[in-house]
Write a protein that holds these residues in place. Structure first.
Motif, short mmCIF file in Angstrom:
data_model
loop_
_atom_site.label_atom_id
_atom_site.label_comp_id
_atom_site.label_asym_id
_atom_site.label_seq_id
_atom_site.Cartn_x
_atom_site.Cartn_y
_atom_site.Cartn_z
N SER A 1 0.86 -1.18 0.00
CA SER A 1 0.00 0.00 0.00
C SER A 1 0.90 1.23 0.00
O SER A 1 2.10 1.14 0.29
CB SER A 1 -0.88 -0.03 1.25
OG SER A 1 -1.46 1.22 1.50
N ASP A 2 0.33 2.39 -0.33
CA ASP A 2 1.16 3.59 -0.26
C ASP A 2 0.49 4.72 0.51
O ASP A 2 0.96 5.85 0.50
CB ASP A 2 1.59 4.06 -1.66
CG ASP A 2 0.40 4.32 -2.56
OD1 ASP A 2 -0.75 4.26 -2.06
OD2 ASP A 2 0.60 4.58 -3.75
N ASN B 1 -0.52 10.85 24.42
CA ASN B 1 0.13 11.04 23.11
C ASN B 1 -0.92 11.46 22.09
O ASN B 1 -2.11 11.18 22.26
CB ASN B 1 0.80 9.73 22.66
CG ASN B 1 2.07 9.45 23.44
OD1 ASN B 1 3.12 10.01 23.16
ND2 ASN B 1 1.96 8.60 24.45
N SER B 2 -0.44 12.10 21.02
CA SER B 2 -1.37 12.49 19.95
C SER B 2 -1.27 11.46 18.81
O SER B 2 -0.37 10.61 18.80
CB SER B 2 -0.98 13.86 19.41
OG SER B 2 0.29 13.76 18.80
N ILE B 3 -2.16 11.59 17.87
CA ILE B 3 -2.09 10.70 16.70
C ILE B 3 -0.82 10.99 15.90
O ILE B 3 -0.21 10.08 15.34
CB ILE B 3 -3.38 10.80 15.89
CG1 ILE B 3 -4.50 10.22 16.75
CG2 ILE B 3 -3.27 10.05 14.56
CD1 ILE B 3 -5.85 10.22 16.19
N HIS B 4 -0.37 12.25 15.92
CA HIS B 4 0.93 12.57 15.30
C HIS B 4 2.06 11.75 15.96
O HIS B 4 2.92 11.21 15.27
CB HIS B 4 1.25 14.07 15.44
CG HIS B 4 0.53 14.91 14.46
ND1 HIS B 4 -0.63 15.60 14.77
CD2 HIS B 4 0.78 15.17 13.15
CE1 HIS B 4 -1.05 16.24 13.70
NE2 HIS B 4 -0.22 16.00 12.70
N ASP B 5 2.04 11.69 17.30
CA ASP B 5 3.08 10.91 18.02
C ASP B 5 3.01 9.43 17.61
O ASP B 5 4.04 8.78 17.42
CB ASP B 5 2.88 10.98 19.55
CG ASP B 5 2.95 12.40 20.09
OD1 ASP B 5 3.71 13.20 19.52
OD2 ASP B 5 2.23 12.70 21.07
N LEU B 6 1.78 8.94 17.51
CA LEU B 6 1.57 7.54 17.13
C LEU B 6 2.14 7.28 15.73
O LEU B 6 2.85 6.29 15.50
CB LEU B 6 0.07 7.27 17.19
CG LEU B 6 -0.55 5.96 16.74
CD1 LEU B 6 0.07 4.78 17.47
CD2 LEU B 6 -2.06 5.97 17.01
N LEU B 7 1.87 8.19 14.81
CA LEU B 7 2.37 8.04 13.44
C LEU B 7 3.90 8.09 13.44
O LEU B 7 4.56 7.27 12.80
CB LEU B 7 1.81 9.16 12.55
CG LEU B 7 0.33 8.97 12.16
CD1 LEU B 7 -0.27 10.28 11.67
CD2 LEU B 7 0.20 7.89 11.08
N VAL C 1 0.37 9.79 4.53
CA VAL C 1 -0.85 9.96 5.33
C VAL C 1 -1.76 11.03 4.74
O VAL C 1 -1.31 12.15 4.43
CB VAL C 1 -0.49 10.31 6.80
CG1 VAL C 1 -1.74 10.61 7.62
CG2 VAL C 1 0.29 9.15 7.43
N GLU C 2 -3.03 10.68 4.56
CA GLU C 2 -4.04 11.65 4.10
C GLU C 2 -5.15 11.71 5.13
O GLU C 2 -5.30 10.78 5.93
CB GLU C 2 -4.63 11.19 2.76
CG GLU C 2 -3.70 11.39 1.60
CD GLU C 2 -4.29 10.84 0.30
OE1 GLU C 2 -5.52 10.58 0.25
OE2 GLU C 2 -3.51 10.66 -0.64
#
Ligand code: F7E
Length: 323
Positions: free
Chosen positions: A206-207, A250-256, A272-273
């Protein structure tokens, strides 16, 4: 004599982790599974316990069925982990969510009161009860402000658990659990959606990952750690309600960041979109639990850090794609 536990929600995430924990403590574990031609036992298989638990067919929304099962199993401990647990689906499925989460708890408590009042009851509660509380951290005294049909249904179960405790002396406790995740988390939840997406990207399958609100902040722990707190609640002389959390946010940014870093990808933004399709009609922006009471009274502590949790999940997802 071996203790008997009855676990509802056996095909989800927490049921298998709790059952493994109880089997290691030498319990006989009965698990409720819905009637399907092919019940999904993948999570029990992942933990290697599919042949060690006694599976019984039934449904938490059917009070006759619960009455019959309580009479025949006579459990020492009853763990109500059965739920429509996906908050995002609860607006479209508000009645189903209420029947399972709210009335299912009532059916359980009534069955215990009528047929085996010494059974100890655990109710799977949730940090969703707090809504957007405005406090940096939430504890057992933080007022509830539910913001989704899921949270409203769990609020009913929470208070009904307390009501049976106060009215009929049932040993009934609420665990107010903050987000808890694992390699067998459903892929609709944001942690597993991300770790599975990262694994697919790493394996060239996947991309992109399409998400909703990237600003949400949560207190994410490991489900394998949290099930011990459920058990500890039922070992206390007195029933009570406890926040179970890691105390870190944590934020979703941290998770990513962590998920992509664990596979040596540093420019994750290009994968990520966002889409409004994954946003909710009413969002919870920030949750973080104060677990001081669980630490003090139960002697419980989380063992797995957020970074370890995310790496573990990505690693298992990569194994699944490279088998
Ligand atoms: O969402 C945001 C989403 O679905 C977390 C359940 O176990 O924990 C869980 O509920 C956050 C939310 O979990 C996507 O809007 C962004 O702010 O992983 P989640 P949840 O809603 O916190 C509590 C304690 C429970 O009791 C529940 O049963 O992430 N988010 N983008 C997304 N969420 C999802 N699912 N998918 C996205 O694409």
């Amino acid at each position: 004599m071996k203790k008997i536990a009855f676990v509802l929600g056996m095909t989800g995430q927490d049921g298998p982790y709790l059952s493994k924990f109880l089997l290691e403590k030498d319990y006989t574990v009965y698990g409720l599974v819905k009637r399907y031609s092919n019940p999904n036992l993948a999570n029990l298989k992942f933990l290697g316990i599919e042949n060690d638990v006694e599976l019984v067919t039934g449904d938490i929304t059917d009070d006759n069925c619960l009455n019959h099962l309580i009479k025949s199993i006579k459990p020492d401990e009853y763990y109500n982990l059965a739920a429509q647990s996906f908050v995002g689906a609860s607006w479209d499925l508000n009645k189903t969510t209420s029947e399972i989460n709210a009335l299912g708890a009532l059916n359980s408590l009534n069955a215990i009161k009528l047929h085996n009042p010494n059974t100890r009851y655990y109710q799977a509660g949730t940090s969703e009860l707090f809504g957007n509380s405005g406090n940096d951290m939430q504890d057992e005294d933080t007022p509830f402000q539910p913001r989704s049909p899921y949270a409203v249904s769990k609020l009913y179960a929470h208070w009904m658990t307390i009501n049976f405790r106060e009215s009929f002396s049932i040993h009934a406790s609420n665990g107010i659990l903050f987000n808890h995740e694992s390699p067998i988390r459903g892929k609709e939840f944001v942690t597993r959606k991300i770790t599975d997406g990262v694994a697919q990207i790493k394996c060239g399958l996947s991309d992109k990952i399409i998400l909703g609100n990237l600003d949400a902040k949560r207190d994410w722990g490991f489900a394998g750690d949290f099930v011990e707190a459920m058990w500890l609640m039922l070992q206390q002389d007195e029933p009570d309600d406890y926040v179970v959390s890691t105390g870190t946010q944590n934020s979703i940014h941290d998770l990513l960041n962590l998920a992509f870093q664990s596979v040596d990808i540093n420019d994750w933004e290009k994968y990520v979109e966002t889409s409004p399709a994954f946003k909710r009609p009413a969002e919870l922006h920030s949750l973080c639990g104060n677990n001081a009471k669980a630490k003090r009274v139960l002697g419980w502590e989380p063992k797995t850090s957020f970074k370890e949790l995310v790496s573990m999940m990505v690693e298992e997802d990569i194994k699944r794609y490279t088998k």
